[in-house]
Design a protein around this motif. Sequence first.
Motif, short mmCIF file in Angstrom:
data_model
loop_
_atom_site.label_atom_id
_atom_site.label_comp_id
_atom_site.label_asym_id
_atom_site.label_seq_id
_atom_site.Cartn_x
_atom_site.Cartn_y
_atom_site.Cartn_z
N MET A 88 61.19 19.77 -35.59
CA MET A 88 60.56 20.85 -34.84
C MET A 88 59.18 20.43 -34.33
O MET A 88 58.77 20.84 -33.24
N GLN A 89 58.50 19.59 -35.10
CA GLN A 89 57.19 19.12 -34.67
C GLN A 89 57.32 18.31 -33.38
O GLN A 89 56.56 18.47 -32.43
N VAL A 90 58.33 17.43 -33.36
CA VAL A 90 58.52 16.60 -32.17
C VAL A 90 58.92 17.47 -30.97
O VAL A 90 58.41 17.31 -29.87
N TYR A 91 59.84 18.42 -31.22
CA TYR A 91 60.22 19.32 -30.12
C TYR A 91 58.99 20.10 -29.63
O TYR A 91 58.78 20.24 -28.42
N GLU A 92 58.21 20.62 -30.56
CA GLU A 92 57.02 21.41 -30.18
C GLU A 92 56.09 20.56 -29.31
O GLU A 92 55.61 21.02 -28.27
N ASN A 93 55.88 19.31 -29.70
CA ASN A 93 55.00 18.43 -28.91
C ASN A 93 55.51 18.28 -27.48
O ASN A 93 54.76 18.41 -26.53
N SER A 96 55.77 21.71 -25.46
CA SER A 96 54.47 22.28 -25.10
C SER A 96 53.87 21.59 -23.87
O SER A 96 53.08 22.18 -23.15
N THR A 97 54.32 20.36 -23.59
CA THR A 97 53.90 19.68 -22.36
C THR A 97 54.25 20.54 -21.14
O THR A 97 53.57 20.52 -20.13
N TYR A 98 55.36 21.26 -21.26
CA TYR A 98 55.83 22.09 -20.14
C TYR A 98 55.50 23.56 -20.38
O TYR A 98 56.07 24.45 -19.75
N ASN A 99 54.61 23.80 -21.34
CA ASN A 99 54.20 25.16 -21.66
C ASN A 99 55.40 26.05 -21.98
O ASN A 99 55.43 27.23 -21.63
N GLN A 100 56.39 25.45 -22.63
CA GLN A 100 57.64 26.15 -22.93
C GLN A 100 57.67 26.54 -24.41
O GLN A 100 57.77 25.68 -25.28
N PRO A 101 57.60 27.87 -24.71
CA PRO A 101 57.71 28.27 -26.11
C PRO A 101 59.10 27.98 -26.70
O PRO A 101 60.11 28.16 -26.01
N ILE A 102 59.12 27.54 -27.94
CA ILE A 102 60.38 27.32 -28.64
C ILE A 102 60.33 28.07 -29.96
O ILE A 102 59.26 28.49 -30.39
N ALA A 103 61.49 28.24 -30.60
CA ALA A 103 61.53 28.94 -31.89
C ALA A 103 62.57 28.28 -32.76
O ALA A 103 63.61 27.83 -32.27
#
Length: 267
Positions: A88-93, A96-103
């Motif tokens: 999840m940390q890698v996905y979040e990084n 977030s480059t594309y300002n895309q929230p994830i959950a």
Amino acid sequence: MRKRIQECKRIVVKIGTSSLTHPQGGMNLRKIERLAFVLSDLQRSGKEVVLVSSGAIGFGMGRLGLNERPNTLAETQAVAAVGQGRLMQVYENFFSTYNQPIAQILLTKDVMDHPIKSENAKRTFQTLMSMGAIPIVNENDTISTEEIEESRFGDNDTLSAIVASLLSADALVILSDIAGLYDQDPRKNANAKLIEEVETITQEIQDIAGGPGSSQGTGGMATKVVAAKIAKKNGIETIISSGENIDQLFEILDGKAIGTWFHGGGE
Ligand code: GLU
């Protein structure tokens, strides 16, 4: 062109560990980066996207310096617990480059089998999507045990089909290390032909895939065809395609004839 695919709005994408890691282990950052880019762009284009991602065990092994998958249940679950946070940390990084929230959504089979709990999960998914977030789903490996078979999905192919059904998704795209369903095992036979479309999941199709429950099928297709069958029953189109070039997702959803398309609806 696959017109019905072009019209799909709510899409569940499943990606496996082999597409997220290098053959010698280690995260495949290029692919994870592309996945974040493609899914964020699809979301902006008006699609609703859910990602079902494996990788917890693989990433946990990398973090702990293990070259082989542990062989006890307790160790496997511990490794998954290390890896899931990392995943999840890698996905979040990247997202977030594309300002895309994830959950993060971790599911167990008993939750999905329980009418009230699954309804609750569904509401959370829907709320996240209405907020523009991309839910990233995995099995809750820490509490789903292999020993209690009925408490476990066992593989993320099945999980992705159950999630797609719960959400009444329009399409399920399973990205694999094989480009779709072939009439023979493409790793053993260079003349194997890709089956572009499956209208009915006949006995013959199941036999080609290796039959339900078998892991020895044509390119590990058995669980993917089981997933396509679950999706089909719920009217969901399924595409099994290669996870090699993540950008192909754009073309797949544009209706190009890539991978194997299992028609939604019917048997
Ligand atoms: N949940 C497992 C993981 O994240 C993967 C299960 C699967 O690949 O089917 O490692």
